[in-house]
Design a protein around this motif. Structure first.
Motif, mmCIF file in Angstrom:
data_model
loop_
_atom_site.group_PDB
_atom_site.id
_atom_site.type_symbol
_atom_site.label_atom_id
_atom_site.label_comp_id
_atom_site.label_asym_id
_atom_site.label_seq_id
_atom_site.Cartn_x
_atom_site.Cartn_y
_atom_site.Cartn_z
ATOM 1 N N ALA A 130 47.591 32.563 34.230
ATOM 2 C CA ALA A 130 46.788 33.421 35.100
ATOM 3 C C ALA A 130 46.393 32.733 36.405
ATOM 4 O O ALA A 130 45.718 33.334 37.241
ATOM 5 N N SER A 131 46.824 31.485 36.581
ATOM 6 C CA SER A 131 46.389 30.721 37.746
ATOM 7 C C SER A 131 46.789 31.388 39.061
ATOM 8 O O SER A 131 45.949 31.660 39.924
ATOM 9 N N ARG A 132 48.067 31.671 39.227
ATOM 10 C CA ARG A 132 48.537 32.258 40.477
ATOM 11 C C ARG A 132 47.978 33.659 40.700
ATOM 12 O O ARG A 132 47.782 34.076 41.840
ATOM 13 N N ALA A 133 47.727 34.376 39.615
ATOM 14 C CA ALA A 133 47.188 35.733 39.747
ATOM 15 C C ALA A 133 45.800 35.735 40.378
ATOM 16 O O ALA A 133 45.375 36.750 40.946
ATOM 17 N N LEU A 134 45.084 34.613 40.279
ATOM 18 C CA LEU A 134 43.748 34.517 40.876
ATOM 19 C C LEU A 134 43.737 33.694 42.158
ATOM 20 O O LEU A 134 43.043 34.045 43.119
ATOM 21 N N THR B 71 41.859 24.325 34.669
ATOM 22 C CA THR B 71 43.250 24.762 34.626
ATOM 23 C C THR B 71 43.906 24.688 35.997
ATOM 24 O O THR B 71 45.060 24.284 36.127
ATOM 25 N N ALA B 72 43.159 25.063 37.043
ATOM 26 C CA ALA B 72 43.718 25.089 38.398
ATOM 27 C C ALA B 72 43.117 24.008 39.304
ATOM 28 O O ALA B 72 43.317 24.045 40.512
ATOM 29 N N ILE B 73 42.382 23.050 38.729
ATOM 30 C CA ILE B 73 41.773 21.974 39.521
ATOM 31 C C ILE B 73 42.063 20.651 38.834
ATOM 32 O O ILE B 73 41.663 20.442 37.686
#
Length: 429
Positions: A36-40, A177-179
């Motif tokens: 879901a990383s790119r979706a946000l 997850t994204a950091i």
């Protein structure tokens, strides 16, 4: 008493600044999974770019001819200042070199050309130019919401399950997850510094009616920031935090009970951070005391010492025109000072070094004197500058560039002394 209008240009400036500077940390801290990383994060980047473009056009007076408040820099005034001209000169020269490397010799680069274009032009340059047009009379708003955004990131960090993160399983370092752990550590260091600065200067940067209450919240946020730094277990943010706190204490120049209390709070924060990091099973102390090993040359050529040595050799081999935006086959040297010489040679490196040094000096000066209400921006720049000696690259360190633009812009003034006093008094109310 008239109600405060929510939708004003001033509030838009504040929102765009905070959303640009700390928004990725907020979004990245709530990403539930890698899928879901790119979706946000992509919509966040798109919204940031759109808002930045609109505000930039307004600041350049291409969309609206509405008269700007006297506390906002004018474009014509900025272009008369040598430091702004030199900053734009380096940015322009680096941009041309990046275009050359990505279009003519892209095989020397680690990433796809489009990744460099998106990051440098759309994430760094366009939002960064808006940092020239901060409203100097609204420092409490900028500070409060920047502090609140970092506080949210800190709280989200404590709510994370370490066992669910790849970095924790591999090296005992907490990450979202994204950091990654380094970025998370810098968010923690920024939160600690904002909390410390807010506590020391609560009358200047916090809402007047609730200043004392918020000052206690600042102390809590400082503790939280230290814990985040230690959980992330990254040396750069930790050493940058220590250096920034030391400079802040020295600049305060006071030897009283408040200084003693400050030192006590710092010690207690460190103790609490130690307890938390130990309970999480992070590798903070192992990595901190292994700093000497990192600086030693090793056979695989991946240590910092190897990268620094290679960067120096490439700089000396191409002193006039430089080697490129990266070291062929090795990426960036994890040191902005060295990297400043790689793309543009000695002259470009000297210019970047001067800009970085000048920004550092202006930041230290902002901690006292007439610009003290904005000293927190300078403090964050000091932290990022020290951290950039251990990690980061010129074309990806967007917070470094945002803060450099901001520090330079906030120290420039086209106002008379009388008008500047009016701006300062407005910021204190």
């Amino acid at each position: 008493m008239a109600k405060t209008k929510l939708f004003t240009v001033t509030n838009l400036r504040v929102f765009v600044f905070v959303f640009t500077f700390a928004g990725y940390g907020i979004v990245g801290s709530v990403v539930p999974s890698a899928d879901a990383s790119r979706a946000l994060t992509i919509p966040y980047r798109a919204i940031t770019l759109g808002l930045s473009l609109l505000l930039l056009l307004y600041n350049f007076s291409l969309v609206s001819r509405v008269k700007k408040p006297a506390s906002v820099n004018k474009l014509a005034f900025l272009l008369k200042k040598n430091i702004v001209r030199l900053l734009l000169l380096f940015v322009s020269a680096y941009s041309l070199r990046l275009l050359y490397d990505t279009l003519v010799v892209p095989e020397n680069l680690f990433k796809q050309p489009v990744d460099y274009w998106l990051f440098w032009f759309l994430i760094i340059i366009i939002p960064g130019l808006n940092m020239f047009f901060l409203d100097k009379a609204e420092s409490p708003k900028y500070f409060f919401w920047t502090w609140a955004a970092h506080g949210f990131i800190g709280i989200r960090t404590l709510l994370m399950d370490p066992s669910q993160t790849r970095f924790y399983a591999q090296s005992g370092r907490l990450a979202a997850t994204a950091i990654n752990p380094i970025s998370l550590g810098h968010y923690g260091a920024s939160l600690a510094l904002l909390g410390l600065f807010g506590w020391l200067n609560y009358r200047r940067v916090l809402p007047k009616k609730r200043a004392k209450i918020f000052s206690f919240a600042c102390i809590t946020s400082m503790l939280l920031g230290v814990i985040v730094v230690m959980l992330a277990s990254s040396r750069g943010p930790f050493l940058a935090l220590l250096s920034s706190v030391f400079i802040l204490i020295i600049r305060q120049g006071k030897r009283n009970f408040r200084t003693f209390l400050l030192l006590l709070i710092i010690v207690l924060s460190a103790v609490a951070g130690t307890v938390f990091s130990s309970s999480y099973g992070t590798s903070f102390f192992e990595r901190l005391f292994a700093l000497g090993d990192e600086l030693e040359a090793n056979e695989n050529g991946l240590g910092r010492a190897n990268l620094y040595s290679l960067a120096l050799r490439l700089i000396l081999q191409n002193p006039l025109v430089g080697t490129g935006v990266e070291m062929p086959g090795h990426g960036y040297p994890h040191n902005l000072f060295l990297e400043g010489f790689l793309p543009l040679g000695i002259l470009g490196g000297i210019l970047f070094t001067w800009l970085m040094f000048r920004g550092f000096v202006l930041s230290v000066r902002s901690l006292t004197g007439p610009n003290q209400a904005w000293g927190w921006v300078g403090l964050l720049f000091i932290e990022r500058s020290v951290g950039s000696m251990f990690s980061g690259s010129l074309n990806a360190s967007y917070t470094f560039w945002y803060l450099l633009f901001s520090v330079i812009a906030l120290t420039l003034s086209s106002h008379t002394k009388k008008h500047q006093k009016e701006i300062s008094s407005t910021a204190l109310t």
